[in-house]
Design a protein around this motif. Structure first.
Motif, PDB file in Angstrom:
ATOM      1  N   GLU A 278       0.838  -1.206   0.000  1.00 56.74           N
ATOM      2  CA  GLU A 278       0.000   0.000   0.000  1.00 56.74           C
ATOM      3  C   GLU A 278       0.870   1.253   0.000  1.00 56.74           C
ATOM      4  OE1 GLU A 278      -2.765  -0.301   3.250  1.00 56.74           O
ATOM      5  OE2 GLU A 278      -3.502  -2.233   2.532  1.00 56.74           O
ATOM      6  N   THR A 279       1.921   1.256   0.797  1.00 53.15           N
ATOM      7  CA  THR A 279       2.834   2.404   0.824  1.00 53.15           C
ATOM      8  C   THR A 279       3.519   2.550  -0.521  1.00 53.15           C
ATOM      9  OG1 THR A 279       3.192   2.146   3.187  1.00 53.15           O
ATOM     10  CG2 THR A 279       4.845   3.401   1.984  1.00 53.15           C
ATOM     11  N   TRP A 280       3.941   1.429  -1.089  1.00 52.89           N
ATOM     12  CA  TRP A 280       4.604   1.461  -2.389  1.00 52.89           C
ATOM     13  C   TRP A 280       3.680   2.061  -3.442  1.00 52.89           C
ATOM     14  CZ3 TRP A 280       4.559   0.161  -7.448  1.00 52.89           C
ATOM     15  CH2 TRP A 280       5.775   0.172  -8.125  1.00 52.89           C
ATOM     16  N   GLN A 281       2.440   1.625  -3.449  1.00 56.51           N
ATOM     17  CA  GLN A 281       1.467   2.133  -4.424  1.00 56.51           C
ATOM     18  C   GLN A 281       1.214   3.624  -4.229  1.00 56.51           C
ATOM     19  OE1 GLN A 281       0.157   0.324  -7.087  1.00 56.51           O
ATOM     20  NE2 GLN A 281      -0.456   2.368  -7.742  1.00 56.51           N
ATOM     21  N   LYS A 282       1.151   4.058  -2.972  1.00 56.09           N
ATOM     22  CA  LYS A 282       0.939   5.485  -2.695  1.00 56.09           C
ATOM     23  C   LYS A 282       2.091   6.312  -3.261  1.00 56.09           C
ATOM     24  CE  LYS A 282       0.497   8.822   1.023  1.00 56.09           C
ATOM     25  NZ  LYS A 282       0.671   9.095   2.428  1.00 56.09           N
ATOM     26  N   ARG A 283       3.322   5.887  -3.009  1.00 58.04           N
ATOM     27  CA  ARG A 283       4.490   6.624  -3.524  1.00 58.04           C
ATOM     28  C   ARG A 283       4.530   6.572  -5.055  1.00 58.04           C
ATOM     29  NH1 ARG A 283       4.162   8.772   0.615  1.00 58.04           N
ATOM     30  NH2 ARG A 283       5.346   8.259   2.447  1.00 58.04           N
ATOM     31  N   TYR A 284       4.163   5.433  -5.619  1.00 58.25           N
ATOM     32  CA  TYR A 284       4.127   5.318  -7.075  1.00 58.25           C
ATOM     33  C   TYR A 284       3.129   6.318  -7.664  1.00 58.25           C
ATOM     34  CZ  TYR A 284       3.237   3.461 -11.720  1.00 58.25           C
ATOM     35  OH  TYR A 284       3.056   3.336 -13.084  1.00 58.25           O
ATOM     36  N   ASP A 285       1.967   6.432  -7.049  1.00 58.01           N
ATOM     37  CA  ASP A 285       0.966   7.404  -7.512  1.00 58.01           C
ATOM     38  C   ASP A 285       1.497   8.827  -7.399  1.00 58.01           C
ATOM     39  OD1 ASP A 285      -0.763   5.320  -8.097  1.00 58.01           O
ATOM     40  OD2 ASP A 285      -1.894   5.517  -6.228  1.00 58.01           O
ATOM     41  N   GLU A 286       2.225   9.109  -6.323  1.00 54.57           N
ATOM     42  CA  GLU A 286       2.840  10.431  -6.153  1.00 54.57           C
ATOM     43  C   GLU A 286       3.893  10.669  -7.239  1.00 54.57           C
ATOM     44  OE1 GLU A 286       4.311  10.331  -2.141  1.00 54.57           O
ATOM     45  OE2 GLU A 286       2.317  10.603  -1.284  1.00 54.57           O
ATOM     46  N   LEU A 287       4.640   9.619  -7.584  1.00 54.88           N
ATOM     47  CA  LEU A 287       5.643   9.744  -8.644  1.00 54.88           C
ATOM     48  C   LEU A 287       4.985  10.016  -9.987  1.00 54.88           C
ATOM     49  CD1 LEU A 287       8.568   9.585  -9.632  1.00 54.88           C
ATOM     50  CD2 LEU A 287       8.272   7.097  -9.834  1.00 54.88           C
ATOM     51  N   LYS A 288       3.875   9.349 -10.266  1.00 52.05           N
ATOM     52  CA  LYS A 288       3.158   9.608 -11.519  1.00 52.05           C
ATOM     53  C   LYS A 288       2.686  11.056 -11.581  1.00 52.05           C
ATOM     54  CE  LYS A 288      -0.111   6.600 -12.061  1.00 52.05           C
ATOM     55  NZ  LYS A 288      -1.070   5.551 -12.415  1.00 52.05           N
TER      56      LYS A 288
END
Length: 123
Positions: free
Chosen positions: A32-42
């Protein structure tokens, strides 16, 4: 838990896993944390056109650290060392043209050109 699932030495035991499962323990918190950071990166890429988030990015320090960590984990994986990087994560990051390493050639060339200009001016 991850080590146990990979049949590697671990302090986790089946009894502990079962005990945690009984209280509906969330084993995917890192995902979940990984996905959150990935969304922030996008979102960062949508604004800037690239994925080169500075490590000490003032607007989102956690994102800067996360991007640096993705590169570090990728490098460990490529060296066959323990890593949290996975092939699905690599593929997901590649979809947005993630920069796996900062291109030091460009920075070196820029500094070399500056040195040559300085030498031409000063002899």
């Amino acid at each position: 838990y991850k080590l146990m699932m990979e049949n590697k030495p671990s302090a986790m035991t089946l009894r502990r896993v079962n005990t945690l499962n009984e209280i509906d323990f969330d084993w995917c918190v890192n995902d979940e944390t990984w996905q959150k950071r990935y969304d922030e990166l996008k979102a960062f890429k949508a604004r800037t056109g690239h994925c080169r988030v500075p490590q000490n990015f003032a607007e989102n320090k956690a994102l800067g650290r996360w991007v640096d960590n993705q590169r570090r984990q990728y490098k460990l994986m490529m060296e066959n060392k323990p890593s949290q990087m996975t092939l699905p994560r690599i593929n997901t990051l590649n979809e947005i043209e993630f920069d796996w390493g900062v291109n030091n050639d460009e920075a070196w060339q820029k500094r070399y050109d500056e040195l040559m200009a300085f030498k031409a001016r000063t002899g």
